[in-house]
Structure formats: C-alpha cells, structure tokens
Design an enzyme around this catalytic site. Structure first.
Site, short mmCIF file in Angstrom:
data_model
loop_
_atom_site.label_atom_id
_atom_site.label_comp_id
_atom_site.label_asym_id
_atom_site.label_seq_id
_atom_site.Cartn_x
_atom_site.Cartn_y
_atom_site.Cartn_z
N GLY A 116 114.83 -10.41 14.57
CA GLY A 116 113.80 -10.89 13.67
C GLY A 116 113.56 -12.38 13.78
N THR A 171 99.46 -12.91 14.53
CA THR A 171 98.58 -13.99 14.95
C THR A 171 97.18 -13.92 14.33
OG1 THR A 171 99.76 -14.35 17.02
CG2 THR A 171 97.47 -15.05 16.96
N HIS A 174 84.08 13.00 24.50
CA HIS A 174 84.90 13.92 25.30
C HIS A 174 84.72 13.63 26.80
CE1 HIS A 174 87.06 17.62 26.20
NE2 HIS A 174 86.11 17.89 27.11
#
Length: 459
Positions: free
Chosen positions: A266, A315, A440
């Site tokens: 972290g 950001t 698709h």
C-alpha cells in the site's frame, strides 16, 4: 507593491498539482510550483504510465501463444530484453514529464526543482536555496509514498514500487508482499516476463474491498499464470545470503530464497516534513490532509488535492480535484467533486474493470438486490485454445431497477468500465441496459443480453 509574491504556490508537480496550476494560470493567477523529484508525479514517473507499459510488454507472451492457433508460426522462440523495455519506458516518461512542464509554463507559471516546506499560512520556504515565497493560496499536492511494512529485520533489502521499474536486470525469482492492486499487477507482469513469482499477504484473498467474484476470478488467473499465492502469511525476516539471494523467513516458520523482494503493501499520504503542523493544518489518523468538499483545509488559505488527502487515490480523481479547486478559487465558479460511482481498473492479467457498489455493499444498503452474472469463454480463445474465462456481473436495486454496480474480469475490462461509468453515473436501470442493442460479436454485448437473474437477495 503586491501583498504576495504569487497568487498560488503548489507543492508537488504531479497530475493534481499540474492540472490545478494550468487552470489557475488560465484564469490569470500567478503560479509557482515546487517539485523535489521529477515533474509528473507518481502517475507519470513511477505509477500508472510505466506500469501500463510494462503490462503491455508482459501480455505479448500470451499474444504470441495465441497467434499459433490463428495460423501464425515463428521460426524461433521470441526473446525478451528487459533493458530495452526499461530504456523505452524512460524515454516515454521523460517526454511526458516535459509536456507537464510545458503545460504549466504555457499559462505563465513557473516550476522550481526543490523541496518546499510551509512556514505559515501564506509562506513557503524552498530548501534548495532557503528562499521564502509568500502566496495568497497554497495547494498541497504531494501524493503518496510506498508503505514499507511490515517493519522487520532485513526490510532494507526489499524494494518498493518506486524502484521496481528500474531494476538492472529481470530477476529470476521474486517475492511480492501484499495483495492489493499494485501487488497483483506486478505479480501478473513479472510472471509473464519469465520471473518465478511468489505472492504472500495477510488477507485470505487478493484485492480486499473488491467484489468477491472479481477476487476469486483473479486469484485463479494468477495461479493459472504461474504465480504461487500464500494467504495469511507474511515475512518475519529477510537476510542477504553469500550467493546474493535474499532468504525470507515467514510467519508460519517456512523459508524461501528469492532474487528480489518487492513490498507492495500500500501507500500512505506524503505529508511528513512539509511543515503542515506549523501552519496548523489538521491531519487524520493516517497522516492525510483533512479537507472539505472544496479541498480546503481548516486553514482558509491552504488547500490539498489528490492522494495526499486519501479520498480516492486515483489519478483522474486528483486531476478533477485540482481542476475544481482552480475553477472555484480563481475562476469564480462553485465546483464540488462528486466522489461517488468512480470507475476504476486493475491492470492485472486477467484485467478488472469496476464501477459502483459490490454485491456485499449493495446487500448492506438495499432491501432487495438482484444479481445478474455470466461467465463465458471469449471468442478469441476459441481458436487459440486458451482456457481463459470472462466474468461479468451487474448488481441491481430490486425495487427501483437501478444498476448499482458493474464488475468485469477479462480482456479490456478497464475500457468497458470507463463507458459503464457513464451509465451508472446517470442512474441507468437494468431495463435501460436491456433496451440497448448489442454489438456483435463482442464480449461487451453480454452486458446488454443478460436477461436471466442469477439470484435475488431480500432482507
């Protein structure tokens, strides 16, 4: 004689600080920016940009393998040169850093290469020459720093996400400590580039706080790629061996040897040594600058944006906060940043794209929650023979039919999350999704063709 040397003094030339400087300068403010490292901040220099470039590099391994199923053949096995990647990365971030500087100077602002410390509510001192600059407003945009925990014997032998981009050579083996997005991204990168990766963490799965289906799917994907994951385990000691390898002793008594140890546990707000206490600026229990909805601290002339405030450490959020600050203070507008339903991505492989509430969060907040979930093999994998699966999940308020969250695991999930963020922000309903014609063949069409509810939860 002017009361202040500048209208705005910005500490930190990262994404948030530079955007604030540019917009404030555009509104006519006299701006001075101080940056002690390189212009561009975490994102440009040692975060988003170099990381994504390394992610692209790592995925070419899969592309070469997939190509065979589509009729391609290669006379010899492709090879990888780590030093060329590092050099190319450095060239690109240097270019971007220059653009950031030009952006500030283009509106009449100035950038000084120096650490800056706040002396009082209107004064900043430059440590490179001792000059004191007075400013009507001060903006703190210093971002965050890697958190090197746990503090154990030998931790000085480990590297953080700051150093990992510039290793002299590609390590043969690496221990990654942590289970957050930085850790899983680097685990994905290095294992595909050929490093034998072991990942350990305190938690019982990767990506704490993300939707459980995403966590499970990513864990399976990491393991399939060759990453060894160990939960509930952390290193208790690191020692350098005569052969140059690092020996790690783990909390369960086991040991292992690795060429590199990356601690990715972290980041924390970069507020130490800025003089905030002298100016009376309040910090929270983790050291983040406490701000209101307008990014203003308890000291009226001092503001803060980006990761240093520990709101949402992304950001684009820092950029939006910096822009809003400048428009409000110098543009005569009243701009608040809405921090709800912010789309985000984890550039692991498989990739994650997510926006809105997780299933667990929705079930806590709403009386009826409908879950629509699909897993399938993407078309690209049919000829390549790859066993990858995609997962898409839509979380819906069972009463209003509003889509509360969407979570995707698989190729281009981040790109899809950006567009889904618009729909969720506009409070689209599941009926709106159903009424949208599919494109698709795409993987994304599954988002508008899921008609059958997987499960309903009622309190």
């Amino acid at each position: 004689m002017a009361q202040f040397d500048v209208d705005l003094f910005v500490i930190g030339a990262g994404s948030g600080g530079v955007r604030a400087s540019r917009i404030a300068g555009g509104h006519g403010a006299k701006v001075l920016v101080a940056e002690e490292f390189r212009i561009g901040g975490t994102c440009v220099i040692r975060g988003c940009i170099p990381k994504k470039l390394y992610v692209y590099a790592s995925r070419f391994v899969d592309d070469y393998e997939d190509a065979v199923g589509y009729g391609w053949s290669f006379p010899q096995k492709p090879t990888f040169d780590w030093t060329k990647l590092v050099a190319a990365k450095e060239k690109e971030i240097t270019r971007l850093s220059g653009l950031y500087q030009k952006g500030v100077e283009g509106v009449g602002g100035s950038i000084v290469q120096s650490r800056a410390e706040i002396e009082d509510e209107h004064t900043v001192r430059l440590l490179n020459d001792g000059r004191k600059i007075t400013a009507k407003y001060i903006l703190v945009a210093t971002g965050g720093s890697p958190t090197l925990v746990p503090e154990i014997p030998g931790i000085e032998h480990a590297i953080s996400s700051n150093e990992v981009f510039d290793l002299k050579h590609l390590p043969a083996s690496m221990l990654i400590v942590g289970g957050g997005f930085i850790a899983v991204e680097f685990a994905s990168v290095f294992t595909r580039l050929g490093t034998k990766v072991t990942q350990v963490m305190r938690a019982d799965n990767v990506l704490r706080g993300f939707d459980e289906d995403l966590r499970t799917g990513l864990h399976e994907g990491l393991n399939h790629a060759g990453v060894t994951t160990r939960f509930g385990v952390l290193p208790s000691k690191i020692a350098k061996q005569p052969n140059g390898l690092l020996s790690a002793t783990f909390s369960d008594g086991t040991t292992g040897e690795f060429e590199q140890v990356l601690v990715a546990t972290g980041r924390h707000p970069h507020t130490q040594g800025l003089g905030l206490e002298k100016a009376g600026v309040q910090l929270d229990k983790v050291g983040a600058v406490k701000v209101d909805d307008y990014s203003r601290t308890n000291v009226p002339s001092i503001y803060a944006v980006g990761d240093v405030t520990n709101r949402i450490n992304l950001t684009p959020v820092a950029v939006r906060e910096g822009h809003a600050f400048a428009d409000t203070v110098f543009g005569g507008k009243d701009v608040k940043v809405d921090h709800s339903n912010v789309a985000s991505a984890v550039f692991s492989t498989p990739e994650i794209g997510t926006v809105g509430l997780t299933e667990a969060q929705a079930r806590d907040a709403f009386d009826i929650v409908d879950i629509y979930r699909a897993t399938f093999r993407p078309l690209k994998a049919t000829l390549s023979g790859r066993t990858e699966r995609m997962m898409m999940k839509i979380v819906v308020d069972g009463k209003s039919d509003r889509v509360l969250g969407v979570h995707i695991l698989g190729h281009d999930a981040g790109e899809m999350a950006q567009l889904l963020g618009i729909a969720v922000k506009m409070r689209a309903t599941k009926a709106d999704f159903d009424a949208t014609m599919a494109v698709h063949p795409t993987a994304a069409e599954e988002l508008v063709t899921m008609r059958t509810r997987t499960v309903r939860y009622e309190k």
